[in-house]
Scaffold this active site. Sequence first.
Site, short mmCIF file in Angstrom:
data_model
loop_
_atom_site.label_atom_id
_atom_site.label_comp_id
_atom_site.label_asym_id
_atom_site.label_seq_id
_atom_site.Cartn_x
_atom_site.Cartn_y
_atom_site.Cartn_z
N ASP A 1 -18.89 -5.81 -12.02
CA ASP A 1 -19.97 -5.90 -11.05
C ASP A 1 -20.87 -7.05 -11.49
O ASP A 1 -20.92 -7.38 -12.68
CB ASP A 1 -20.76 -4.58 -11.01
CG ASP A 1 -21.56 -4.40 -9.74
OD1 ASP A 1 -21.22 -3.51 -8.94
OD2 ASP A 1 -22.52 -5.17 -9.53
N ASP B 1 -17.90 -12.32 -11.40
CA ASP B 1 -17.92 -12.82 -10.03
C ASP B 1 -16.48 -12.85 -9.57
O ASP B 1 -15.70 -13.72 -9.98
CB ASP B 1 -18.55 -14.21 -9.98
CG ASP B 1 -18.63 -14.77 -8.56
OD1 ASP B 1 -17.93 -14.25 -7.66
OD2 ASP B 1 -19.37 -15.75 -8.34
N VAL B 2 -16.11 -11.89 -8.74
CA VAL B 2 -14.70 -11.73 -8.38
C VAL B 2 -14.18 -12.81 -7.44
O VAL B 2 -13.01 -12.81 -7.08
CB VAL B 2 -14.46 -10.33 -7.75
CG1 VAL B 2 -14.52 -9.25 -8.81
CG2 VAL B 2 -15.46 -10.06 -6.63
N ASN C 1 -13.07 -3.23 -4.10
CA ASN C 1 -14.23 -2.68 -3.40
C ASN C 1 -15.36 -3.69 -3.19
O ASN C 1 -16.13 -3.56 -2.24
CB ASN C 1 -14.77 -1.47 -4.18
CG ASN C 1 -16.15 -1.06 -3.73
OD1 ASN C 1 -16.32 -0.44 -2.68
ND2 ASN C 1 -17.17 -1.40 -4.52
N TYR D 1 -18.33 -11.21 8.85
CA TYR D 1 -17.94 -9.94 8.23
C TYR D 1 -16.70 -9.36 8.90
O TYR D 1 -15.75 -8.95 8.21
CB TYR D 1 -19.10 -8.95 8.33
CG TYR D 1 -18.83 -7.65 7.60
CD1 TYR D 1 -18.89 -7.60 6.21
CD2 TYR D 1 -18.53 -6.48 8.29
CE1 TYR D 1 -18.65 -6.42 5.53
CE2 TYR D 1 -18.30 -5.30 7.62
CZ TYR D 1 -18.35 -5.27 6.23
OH TYR D 1 -18.12 -4.10 5.57
N LYS E 1 -13.00 -8.74 7.04
CA LYS E 1 -12.36 -7.43 6.91
C LYS E 1 -11.01 -7.39 7.64
O LYS E 1 -10.09 -6.69 7.22
CB LYS E 1 -13.30 -6.34 7.41
CG LYS E 1 -14.51 -6.13 6.51
CD LYS E 1 -14.10 -5.85 5.06
CE LYS E 1 -15.28 -5.57 4.15
NZ LYS E 1 -14.87 -5.28 2.76
#
Length: 254
Positions: free
Chosen positions: A37, A70-71, A97, A163, A167
Site C-alpha cells: 500500500d 506504487d503498483v 485490489n 474509471y 474497470k
Amino acid sequence: MSRLLGKTAIITGGGQGIGRAIALRFAEQGAQLALCDLNVEAATQVAQQGRDLALGGTPGEYAWIAERCDVSQRDQVERFVANTVERVGIPHILVNNAGIFFNASLVEMTDAQWARMMDINVKSVFLCTQAVLRLWVEHGIRGVIVNLASISASIAFTNSAAYCASKAAVAALTRCTALEYGPHGIRCNAMAPGIIDTSMLPDPEGAKAWANRIPLRRLGLPDDVADLALFLASDESRYLTGDMIYCDGGWMVE
C-alpha cells in the site's frame, strides 16, 4: 475449517477499505499476508491484526510482510514480489485490489488524470499478474488471481469515463488471463462491487441516497466483498475462471 490454511496471499492496496477487509478475512482462514500500500503504516497494522487473527490470540509462528509500493511501477512491484518470496514464500493467491476513483468530465479531464487512472487501475493489474504468473509457471503452482473490477465495467456513470474504461479493461484482462493460463491450472476471476461504503466514496451522504435504488436497500460493505473474495480464492470455486461476479445488492437487476 481454515479454507486458506498454508496459503500466502498478496493483496495490493491492503491497508484500507476493501483491501483491509479481504486481508483480515483471509487471515481468519489461515492465510499468510503479503500486503502493499502507499500507506505502509496502515498496511503494517492490518498485517499485524491478521497475524493475531490467524493465531487466535495465542503465541506462534506466522510470516507476513507489509511494504510501501506504487503498483504502477514495475521495479517496485518486482521488488515487492521478490521480498514476499524471500520472507513469506511463493504466493498462492494474488488479489489486485489497489485502485483510485475521481470525477471528471471528458472535456475537463487532463492527460495526467487519465494516465494516473489507467496506471493505478489497469497497469498495476498487468504488472502484478505478470510477476506472479512467471513464478507460478516456473514452479508449477496452480495459483488464483482475484481482480477488483466494478459494476462500472458494464454500465456508465456521469463524469466517470476514465474509471469506467479502467474497470472494463480489468474485466478484459481477467478473461484473457483465464484463457491463456487455464491450461496451467491457474484461475483468474474478477469481482464487480456496486456502491461500497468506503473512503473512496466522493460524496458519502449523497451516495447513501443511492441505496433507495438498490434492491437490498443498502450500500455494500467491505466485508460483503471480502466474503466473495474468500470464495473465489478458495477451492470452493475451483471450476470458476474468467468470470466477473457482481457484488452489488442487485443493482444490475434493472
